[in-house]
Motif scaffolding. Structure first.
Motif, mmCIF file in Angstrom:
data_model
loop_
_atom_site.group_PDB
_atom_site.id
_atom_site.type_symbol
_atom_site.label_atom_id
_atom_site.label_comp_id
_atom_site.label_asym_id
_atom_site.label_seq_id
_atom_site.Cartn_x
_atom_site.Cartn_y
_atom_site.Cartn_z
ATOM 1 N N ILE B 321 0.836 -1.200 0.000
ATOM 2 C CA ILE B 321 0.000 0.000 0.000
ATOM 3 C C ILE B 321 0.876 1.257 0.000
ATOM 4 N N GLY B 324 2.319 1.838 -3.322
ATOM 5 C CA GLY B 324 1.278 2.389 -4.185
ATOM 6 C C GLY B 324 1.081 3.869 -3.919
ATOM 7 N N THR B 325 1.104 4.258 -2.631
ATOM 8 C CA THR B 325 0.940 5.665 -2.289
ATOM 9 C C THR B 325 2.044 6.495 -2.926
ATOM 10 N N PHE B 328 1.364 6.787 -6.495
ATOM 11 C CA PHE B 328 0.206 7.643 -6.727
ATOM 12 C C PHE B 328 0.604 9.119 -6.732
ATOM 13 N N ILE B 344 -1.754 3.636 -11.598
ATOM 14 C CA ILE B 344 -3.006 4.250 -11.150
ATOM 15 C C ILE B 344 -2.904 5.760 -11.309
ATOM 16 N N ARG B 348 -5.414 8.071 -13.688
ATOM 17 C CA ARG B 348 -6.513 8.784 -13.035
ATOM 18 C C ARG B 348 -6.929 10.048 -13.763
ATOM 19 N N PRO B 355 -11.789 4.270 -17.792
ATOM 20 C CA PRO B 355 -11.370 3.823 -16.454
ATOM 21 C C PRO B 355 -10.415 2.633 -16.463
ATOM 22 N N ALA B 358 -6.608 2.560 -15.079
ATOM 23 C CA ALA B 358 -6.422 2.715 -13.638
ATOM 24 C C ALA B 358 -7.091 1.587 -12.863
ATOM 25 N N LEU B 359 -8.197 1.086 -13.396
ATOM 26 C CA LEU B 359 -8.954 0.057 -12.669
ATOM 27 C C LEU B 359 -8.174 -1.243 -12.535
ATOM 28 N N ALA B 362 -5.538 -1.054 -9.923
ATOM 29 C CA ALA B 362 -6.187 -0.831 -8.622
ATOM 30 C C ALA B 362 -6.728 -2.147 -8.080
ATOM 31 N N LEU B 363 -7.419 -2.901 -8.946
ATOM 32 C CA LEU B 363 -7.972 -4.178 -8.499
ATOM 33 C C LEU B 363 -6.858 -5.171 -8.177
ATOM 34 N N LEU B 365 -3.816 -4.484 -7.039
ATOM 35 C CA LEU B 365 -3.226 -4.125 -5.748
ATOM 36 C C LEU B 365 -4.144 -4.554 -4.615
ATOM 37 N N MET B 366 -5.433 -4.267 -4.797
ATOM 38 C CA MET B 366 -6.388 -4.612 -3.757
ATOM 39 C C MET B 366 -6.404 -6.115 -3.512
ATOM 40 N N VAL B 369 -3.233 -7.297 -1.584
ATOM 41 C CA VAL B 369 -3.260 -6.940 -0.162
ATOM 42 C C VAL B 369 -4.325 -7.753 0.568
#
Lengths: 361, 386
Positions: B321, B324-325, B328, B344, B348, B355, B358-359, B362-363, B365-366, B369
């Motif tokens: 995370i 990723g920050t 970002f 991402i 954005r 989309p 970025a999607l 994002a998915l 990474l999610m 984690v």
């Protein structure tokens, strides 16, 4: 209790001093000052010109002296050039030549001048902090009840199906950082080409092109459901899971206590046990966690405000960092550090106050 | 050519991921077959949550490992006419390239699917390693702080609290700025941070084989040699063979992430040590005349492994995370880097119209984690059971 409080506050002040000095040292490095000189007085300066500019503007003195000036414990620098005009830190800040040689740092309330917004740091920050305060308030209003309800429902009957389902939701929420949930929410709800909005438009359920707006700038004048929902949800979702898990852990622990069993054997109904006997004890741990969560929300605030371009404190911090706006970044750091330290203090004091076992001993 | 339907896209992605499926099936078959002999790892397969989490984590691990076979295009090359192409678009002029952009193209006409796959490699190259270094630092400082207590403890705890009181994002903006890279600060910090793991392993082995000098000299010698080699490469970028290297940019990111994580690990280890040092077996070791480092590393540490393993999983997720920050905010490794945070960030700008660039990251990474968190949950459940 009073001694404890004094010691904590003393430690807090020392921590704040250390942290502000670190930030000061990192933002006032020679390389950053050079960038500042070049953005302020022309990008094609030679090294000698840069040095002269820095000296003229009081950046040449040693780091510790400048830290003292910025803090307001040392008098600001003064310079009289050949023509007799007096320049100095306080002259620029207070706009009168008489102020030369006085102390003018953050202790006196002189926060400096923002090069990015071309305004005093104090006015920039106070306006932005108000905007962020509003955002934070809504985040807490959404997050805290949601987290507590999820945590209590899950912890009420450990191992049940509700518990499993809600715990998974909580884990999923902690696995979704703000920049992911923000992107997902925008794609799902705020896009006119994909997601739910075109569907709802074709059914005639909403008037506008999108359900929620992906840009929250208009929320500065007028907060509406449409422009404020997504930023608030983005921040609240990530924090929610953690608080819910702590609440659940605390609740399951309380539910195994003897007095709960006693109450149940007396024939008190399950709902009453939860509300009257368990809840008060189960909420001590989440209180501290919620307070400690506020500094974490700060992260989320920066990400969410940048993503939704909502000009609040986080957005200002980002702009200051990206544009090498030293004074503004310093002031923002002070605010951030103070927020962190104060919430830590409140959480410690609150824990002692709420927990009679510690309070009485 | 016609663009693909969603079903065809999924089928083709599944086909691209074939090596991953094979590896996953093999891992599961072998693990479940021998699970009674595998200790805590084997017990993981008794818990559904742990198994799901482990599956997701291994999926991404294998994707990262086999990335070269999985990708359909080069993650940096641009194909004309594919700017912001929707998922399943066919290439105008494929020639010897793969004829489709399975998950569409990004704003620079690069293949989103391939970038996601290479991004997994990027993320999994840094996150576990950073978490491991953070752990070694946290353990090396936390054990003596908890065991000896006193002034050392007060000092270290103050330092840890100092770092923890820093808002993470502010720290990143200050530490990962381009101006900082020109100063010696990241190198000095890396010099200190990377020294600790070598110290840790040396002390660990020295404490154990103290009584057998021949063995001790051999082991410690090997560790010091390998350590010095890696240290030269990582900190000074001066490895003669070139196996260990880190660009200044990456080093900076790495140092920042370790710096944020280590104090939390320190606090956890210190807390556990304070608890364990009152146990009888520690008193027994003290009576036997064991040295303090032996007690810390070979009596206390093994008994603290349960919570530490669980936290290690969570920390890899948290590090992901954080990376990723960084990406970002454009503070990532490099602008073209396919790591998920940077992707991402790049996607954005056109999020409401296109989309998918970025999607997809994002998915990804999610899910990674989430997998790590579920794995940690499963491990916690199983380690509490015995």
């Amino acid at each position: 209790m009073l001694l404890f409080l004094f010691r904590r506050i003393g430690l807090m002040l020392v921590t704040a001093l250390c942290l502000t000095f670190i930030v000061f040292a990192l933002t006032n490095m020679p390389a950053k000052l050079e960038t500042l000189a070049k953005t302020q007085a022309g990008s094609r300066m030679t090294d000698a010109e840069v040095d002269r500019w820095l000296e003229r503007n009081g950046y040449a003195s040693p780091m510790l002296v400048r830290y003292g000036e910025w803090l307001g414990v040392l008098p600001g620098w003064v310079r009289t050039d050949d023509g007799g005009t007096v320049t100095g830190r306080c002259v620029a800040l207070r706009d009168t030549p008489e102020a030369a040689g006085e102390r003018c740092g953050i202790l006196q309330g002189d926060w400096g001048f923002s090069t990015r917004f071309r305004a005093g740091v104090a006015e920039v920050l106070s306006a932005r902090l108000g905007a962020t305060g509003l955002l934070m308030m809504w985040v807490l209003i959404v997050m805290v009840p949601m987290a507590l309800i999820v945590g209590i429902l899950a912890g009420m009957r450990e191992g049940s199906r509700t518990d499993r389902a809600l715990s998974t939701v909580a884990i999923a929420s902690t696995a979704t950082p703000e920049y992911v949930s923000g992107v997902l929410l925008i794609a799902l709800l705020a896009s006119s080409t994909v997601g739910l909005s075109p569907l709802l438009v074709s059914w005639g359920w909403i008037d506008g092109p999108v359900l929620f707006q992906g840009n929250a700038r208009s929320a500065l004048e007028d907060i509406t459901l449409s422009n404020f929902t997504l930023p608030v949800l983005t921040i609240a979702l990530y924090g929610m899971g953690y608080v819910a898990r702590i609440t659940r852990a605390s609740m399951t622990e309380v539910m195994t206590q003897q007095y709960i069993r006693t109450a149940r054997l007396k024939g008190v109904s399950f709902g009453k046990i939860v509300v009257k006997h368990a809840l008060r004890n189960a909420l001590i741990a989440p209180f501290t966690v919620i307070m400690l969560q506020i500094p974490w929300l700060l992260n989320g605030v920066v990400i969410s405000e940048v993503l939704f371009s909502y000009p609040g404190f986080g957005w200002t911090l980002y702009e200051a960092a990206v544009n090498n706006d030293i004074e503004l970044l310093l002031a923002s750091s002070v605010v951030a550090v103070v927020v962190v330290l104060v919430t830590q203090l409140i959480s410690d004091v609150g824990y002692v106050y709420l927990n009679p076992r510690i309070r009485i001993s | 050519m016609e663009p693909l339907s969603w079903f065809e896209i999924l089928a083709r992605i599944a086909q691209q991921l074939l090596p991953v499926w094979v590896a996953l099936v093999l891992t599961y078959a072998l693990s479940i077959r021998f699970k009674r002999r595998l200790g805590l790892y084997g017990k993981l397969f008794d818990s559904t949550v742990g198994m799901i989490g482990f599956g997701i984590v291994m999926f991404w691990l294998f994707v990262a490992l086999f990335a070269n076979f999985v990708v359909t295009h080069d993650s940096l090359s641009q194909v004309s006419g594919m700017r912001n192409a929707v998922p399943g678009s066919a290439l105008r002029d494929p020639r010897d390239l793969y004829p489709y952009y399975l998950l569409g193209g990004d704003s620079l006409a690069r293949d989103v699917f391939s970038r996601m796959v290479m991004g997994a490699r990027e993320v999994l190259r840094i996150a576990p390693f950073a978490a491991m270094i953070s752990f070694m630092i946290g353990i090396t400082l936390g054990l003596p702080a908890g065991y000896f207590a006193g002034k050392l403890d007060t000092g270290l705890t103050f330092l840890a609290n100092l770092v923890l009181a820093f808002p993470v994002i502010l720290l990143f903006f200050l530490l990962v700025a381009p101006e900082i890279q020109e100063t010696p600060i990241p190198r000095v910090m890396a010099g200190i941070l990377f020294l600790v793991p070598i110290l840790f392993v040396t002390v660990l082995l020295n404490a154990r084989f103290f009584t057998q000098p021949a063995k001790r000299n051999l082991y410690v010698g090997i560790v010091l040699a390998v350590g010095a080699w890696a240290y030269l490469g990582l900190v000074f970028n001066a490895d003669p063979v070139g196996l260990w290297s880190m660009s200044p940019n990456l080093l900076n990111v790495f140092v920042a992430v370790v710096f944020v994580n280590a104090p939390t690990v320190f606090r956890i280890v210190r807390g556990i040590t304070l608890d364990i040092k009152t146990r009888d077996y520690v008193a027994a070791a003290q009576t036997r005349g064991e040295g303090p480092w032996y007690i810390m590393l070979w009596e206390i540490l093994p008994n603290a492994r349960g919570p530490l393993i669980v936290d290690f999983c969570l920390r890899i997720g948290y590090t992901t995370i954080l990376l990723g920050t960084l990406g970002f905010f454009g503070l990532g490794v490099s602008p073209e880097s396919p790591d998920w945070g940077s992707t991402i960030n790049a996607g954005r700008r056109l999020l409401t119209v296109y989309p998918h660039p970025a999607l997809v990251p994002a998915l990804s990474l999610m899910s990674l984690v989430l997998g790590l968190n579920l794995l940690a949950d499963g491990l916690r459940e199983e380690s509490l059971r015995d």
